[in-house]
Write an enzyme that holds these catalytic residues in place. Structure first.
Site, PDB file in Angstrom:
ATOM      1  CB  CYS A   2      -0.877   0.029   1.243  1.00 29.72           C
ATOM      2  SG  CYS A   2      -1.903  -1.401   1.437  1.00 29.72           S
ATOM      3  NE  ARG A  27       4.870   1.616  -0.939  1.00 28.79           N
ATOM      4  CZ  ARG A  27       5.435   2.003   0.196  1.00 28.79           C
ATOM      5  NH1 ARG A  27       6.452   2.814   0.184  1.00 28.79           N
ATOM      6  NH2 ARG A  27       4.974   1.572   1.351  1.00 28.79           N
ATOM      7  CD1 TRP A  73      -0.007  -6.215  -2.841  1.00 28.32           C
ATOM      8  CD2 TRP A  73      -0.028  -6.757  -0.679  1.00 28.32           C
ATOM      9  NE1 TRP A  73       0.532  -7.478  -2.708  1.00 28.32           N
ATOM     10  CE2 TRP A  73       0.529  -7.833  -1.397  1.00 28.32           C
ATOM     11  CE3 TRP A  73      -0.142  -6.872   0.714  1.00 28.32           C
ATOM     12  CZ2 TRP A  73       0.963  -8.998  -0.790  1.00 28.32           C
ATOM     13  CZ3 TRP A  73       0.292  -8.033   1.324  1.00 28.32           C
ATOM     14  CH2 TRP A  73       0.839  -9.085   0.569  1.00 28.32           C
ATOM     15  CG  ASN A  98      -0.102   2.494   3.561  1.00 29.77           C
ATOM     16  OD1 ASN A  98      -1.066   2.414   2.825  1.00 29.77           O
ATOM     17  ND2 ASN A  98       1.048   3.039   3.204  1.00 29.77           N
ATOM     18  N   GLY A  99      -1.342  -0.604   6.641  1.00 30.28           N
ATOM     19  CA  GLY A  99      -1.187  -1.336   7.906  1.00 30.28           C
ATOM     20  C   GLY A  99      -2.402  -2.210   8.188  1.00 30.28           C
ATOM     21  CD  GLU A 484      17.601 -14.263  -4.802  1.00 33.10           C
ATOM     22  OE1 GLU A 484      16.977 -14.565  -3.771  1.00 33.10           O
ATOM     23  OE2 GLU A 484      17.316 -13.274  -5.499  1.00 33.10           O
ATOM     24  CE  LYS A 488      14.448 -12.697  -7.448  1.00 30.96           C
ATOM     25  NZ  LYS A 488      15.202 -12.132  -6.362  1.00 30.96           N
ATOM     26  CD  GLU A 491      10.548 -12.670  -6.711  1.00 26.70           C
ATOM     27  OE1 GLU A 491       9.830 -11.962  -6.012  1.00 26.70           O
ATOM     28  OE2 GLU A 491      11.784 -12.703  -6.583  1.00 26.70           O
ATOM     29  CG  HIS A 507      18.431 -37.647   2.410  1.00 24.53           C
ATOM     30  ND1 HIS A 507      18.727 -38.872   2.987  1.00 24.53           N
ATOM     31  CD2 HIS A 507      19.619 -37.025   2.231  1.00 24.53           C
ATOM     32  CE1 HIS A 507      20.030 -38.966   3.163  1.00 24.53           C
ATOM     33  NE2 HIS A 507      20.605 -37.858   2.708  1.00 24.53           N
ATOM     34  CE  LYS A 606      12.148  -3.494  -5.199  1.00 24.94           C
ATOM     35  NZ  LYS A 606      12.890  -4.719  -5.534  1.00 24.94           N
TER      36      LYS A 606
HETATM   37  C1  F6R Z   1      12.255 -11.182  -3.923  1.00 25.52           C
HETATM   38  C2  F6R Z   1      12.196 -10.008  -3.072  1.00 25.52           C
HETATM   39  C3  F6R Z   1      11.687 -10.166  -1.691  1.00 25.52           C
HETATM   40  C4  F6R Z   1      12.399  -9.194  -0.741  1.00 25.52           C
HETATM   41  C5  F6R Z   1      11.793  -9.283   0.664  1.00 25.52           C
HETATM   42  C6  F6R Z   1      12.558  -8.415   1.649  1.00 25.52           C
HETATM   43  O1  F6R Z   1      12.785 -10.879  -5.169  1.00 25.52           O
HETATM   44  O2  F6R Z   1      12.540  -8.923  -3.486  1.00 25.52           O
HETATM   45  O3  F6R Z   1      11.802 -11.477  -1.247  1.00 25.52           O
HETATM   46  O4  F6R Z   1      13.755  -9.543  -0.696  1.00 25.52           O
HETATM   47  O5  F6R Z   1      10.461  -8.862   0.616  1.00 25.52           O
HETATM   48  O6  F6R Z   1      12.586  -7.094   1.248  1.00 25.52           O
HETATM   49  P1  F6R Z   1      13.674  -6.097   1.786  1.00 25.52           P
HETATM   50  O7  F6R Z   1      15.008  -6.523   1.308  1.00 25.52           O
HETATM   51  O8  F6R Z   1      13.258  -4.759   1.225  1.00 25.52           O
HETATM   52  O9  F6R Z   1      13.594  -6.125   3.284  1.00 25.52           O
END
Ligand code: F6R
Length: 611
Positions: A2, A27, A73, A98-99, A484, A488, A491, A507, A606
């Site tokens: 949000c 975001r 969001w 927000n929240g 990681e 990627k 997502e 296992h 984001k």
């Molecule tokens: C994945 C991604 C998220 C962030 C996570 C933490 O590509 O970007 O998994 O890494 O939400 O966000 P930050 O680093 O902003 O605390």
């Protein structure tokens, strides 16, 4: 997640609100809305599901000098027009929030009994009715908000307007970031300074419990006891340059390719001839490093994966290191050893779980707190004893790319500083440090080389586009790199991707392997290569399709069941940074073929500012 924008000015603020919302799009959100007090002192509100562009289509004729806007969001209530913000109480009061309000059910029951009707499933609607009820009982807008927040449990960043106060914007914050932008005879409210780049350079950050009464020519702030308080005026350094695509199809692709420059900036001024310099890491860095015997790292998502890689470095260098997901850390008991440095890692500096973990850690006896962060004007930075900035530059794509690799570089700098203490070395370090410093210097070139593999990766990506599941394998510090890579892929391409330490395959997950399950492996030329090769044989023996990112000297070669992409030989310590790049490109190109919304993948945000 949000976003909030608000404005009070002598000009029409609808374009300012819309521009602010567009700037907050990165975001992540699922609906948007705005409300202004118009020239007849009435609230005019519009809301739309989907993009800010959909809202723009329905705001013709909405004009006013005072207004609030929001990107939502969904948390309580599905994405729908009636659940979008602003939420209104009849035609009198409008709120953006927000929240999450935890006691919304209890307030809702009281308000239903008092005759209020509800038009949404949100937790926000109780806030607006509560403010309205206090105004109906005689309070002005500011005191109505003050009374209301005293009755709320949970987290909020609020922007509030009322047709009975046509010159006043009230903002309130607890647990959700909010700041006041100061313009020339006009003032603004935003959850993120990037919303206000064209209209305000100066700003004040609200602290938890603050309520601000914002007018065209004045801002008054009250603390949690409702006493007037001054907050420091800061000057923002954000600019528009990083928000342009500059010819790239997506921000993610641009940010992948920016890693050469980003890492150069992470290292800028921090390396001597052979060693890591400590003074540029912060004026209290030396003192904090001297006091550190071991470290605890807490983070979420990609930042957590960076921590998992760094643990291998810290422990190899003799520094005990424990890593934990923030949302788990904050809900259990802890034993803290003396001399433990509490480290948070966060691209945005606003992740609620990480922030809450830091708040909690402060009462637990950690010696100091350190944040590895990319956002200078963020909450985590303000709350930490020391911040080492990653200097990645603004990251817009929801999927973290350059933020991750610059976190790794920054963590390596920290690991080398702590290594000196752990091994009793002097400030000139030792051969290992000298060698790693030279490798760090060569990183931009090595990244360029990894990026040049893109055409081969495009060919590889075609094998994934029709798949529904995939496995990612790695060993040692490349296990978190596999994690990681899987994160990627899932997502942005929505393909189910699971990562395993390759030794774990037998296992359980081996049962999944067949020709429809592509298996991606990360195979640098390290001491675990032979073990990994045996694990890959286990996959081949079961008819699995292998896609291997392998050191050019690994001896792993392509055949019918195996597609090998050769990565130039690289020093073992920095190999995880290099091997990340082809995995990022792979997920990007798979998503491109699948036609997903790469920069704003579904359901994701984001900056994750809710629990
Ligand atoms: C994945 C991604 C998220 C962030 C996570 C933490 O590509 O970007 O998994 O890494 O939400 O966000 P930050 O680093 O902003 O605390």
């Amino acid at each position: 997640m949000c976003g909030i924008v608000g404005a009070v000015a002598s000009r029409d603020i609808t374009p300012v609100l819309l521009d602010g919302l567009r700037r907050l799009e990165y975001r992540g959100y699922d609906s948007a809305g705005l409300a202004v007090v118009n020239q007849d002192d009435e609230i005019d509100a519009r809301r739309a599901v989907g993009r800010v562009a959909a809202l723009e289509e329905i705001v013709n004729g909405v004009n006013g000098h005072l207004g609030i806007a929001h990107t939502r969001w969904a948390t309580h209530g599905r994405p729908a027009e009636h659940n979008a913000h602003p939420q209104l109480s009849s035609t009198d009061v409008a709120v953006v929030h927000n929240g999450i309000i935890e006691n919304h059910q209890e307030l809702r029951e009281q308000q239903l009994a008092a005759g209020y009707t509800f038009t949404s499933e949100t937790d926000t609607e109780v806030i607006v009715h509560q403010i309205d009820s206090h105004m109906k009982a005689g309070a002005d807008l500011l005191s109505a908000v003050q009374k209301t927040v005293d009755e709320l449990k949970g987290a909020y960043g609020l922007g509030v307007i009322s047709r009975h106060a046509p010159n006043t914007l009230v903002a309130a914050r607890r647990g959700s970031p909010l700041l006041i932008g100061l313009g020339e005879a006009e003032n603004f409210v935003a959850s993120d300074m990037s919303a206000l780049i064209p209209v305000a350079r100066k700003y004040m950050v609200l602290e938890d419990g603050d309520i601000a009464c914002v007018k065209q020519d004045s801002v008054q702030i009250f603390d949690q006891n409702h006493k007037p308080i001054e907050r420091k005026v800061l000057v923002s350094t954000l600019s528009d340059a990083e928000t342009e695509l500059e010819g790239y199809a997506h921000f993610m692709k641009k940010e992948i390719h920016e890693q050469t420059r980003a890492i150069t900036e992470t290292l800028e001024g921090r390396l001597g001839a052979n060693t890591v310099l400590e003074i540029p890491l912060g004026k209290n860095a030396k003192e904090i490093f001297d006091a550190t015997k071991e470290i605890k790292i807490v983070a979420c998502g990609t930042s957590y994966n960076a921590a998992c890689v760094a643990r291998y470095w810290f422990e190899e260098f003799g520094v005990r290191c424990d890593v934990e997901i923030a949302s788990e850390y904050r809900y259990r008991k802890h034993v803290v050893n003396p001399g433990t440095l509490f480290v948070t890692i966060s691209q945005s500096g606003e992740t609620l779980d990480t922030m809450a973990a830091l708040d909690m850690a402060k009462g637990l006896g950690y010696t100091n707190t350190l944040c590895v962060c990319n956002a200078p004007e963020s909450s985590l930075v303000r709350a930490s004893d020391l911040t080492i900035f990653t200097h990645a530059g603004r990251e817009i794509g929801v999927a973290s790319t350059k933020a991750f690799t610059t976190q790794l570089v920054t963590l390596m700098l920290l690991a080398l500083c702590l290594r000196r203490r752990a091994l009793g070395l002097d400030y000139d370090g030792d051969e290992v440090e000298h060698e790693i410093v030279q490798e760090l210097r060569s990183l931009p070139n090595q990244i360029e080389h990894a990026l040049s593999l893109e055409d081969e990766i495009i060919a590889m990506s075609k094998h994934f586009a029709d798949k529904h599941h995939s496995l990612f394998l790695g060993r040692g510090m490349h296990f978190p790199i596999a994690v990681e890579g899987a994160l990627k892929l899932k997502e942005i391409s929505y393909i189910h991707a699971e990562a395993y330490a390759a030794g774990e395959l037998k296992h359980g997950p081996l049962a999944l392997v067949d020709k429809d399950m592509p298996v991606v492996a990360v195979a640098p030329n390290d001491e675990l290569l032979e073990k990994l090769k045996s694990n890959l044989e286990e996959v081949r023996a079961r008819g699995g399709q292998l896609f291997v990112f392998a050191d050019a000297h690994s001896g792993i070669v392509s055949d019918n069941d195996t597609m090998v992409l050769n990565v130039a030989p690289v020093n073992n310590h920095i190999a995880p940074i290099i091997y990340t790049i082809p995995l990022q490109l792979l997920s990007y190109h798979v998503a491109l073929i699948k036609g997903t919304d790469i920069d704003k993948p579904r359901n994701l945000a984001k900056s994750v500012t809710v629990e």
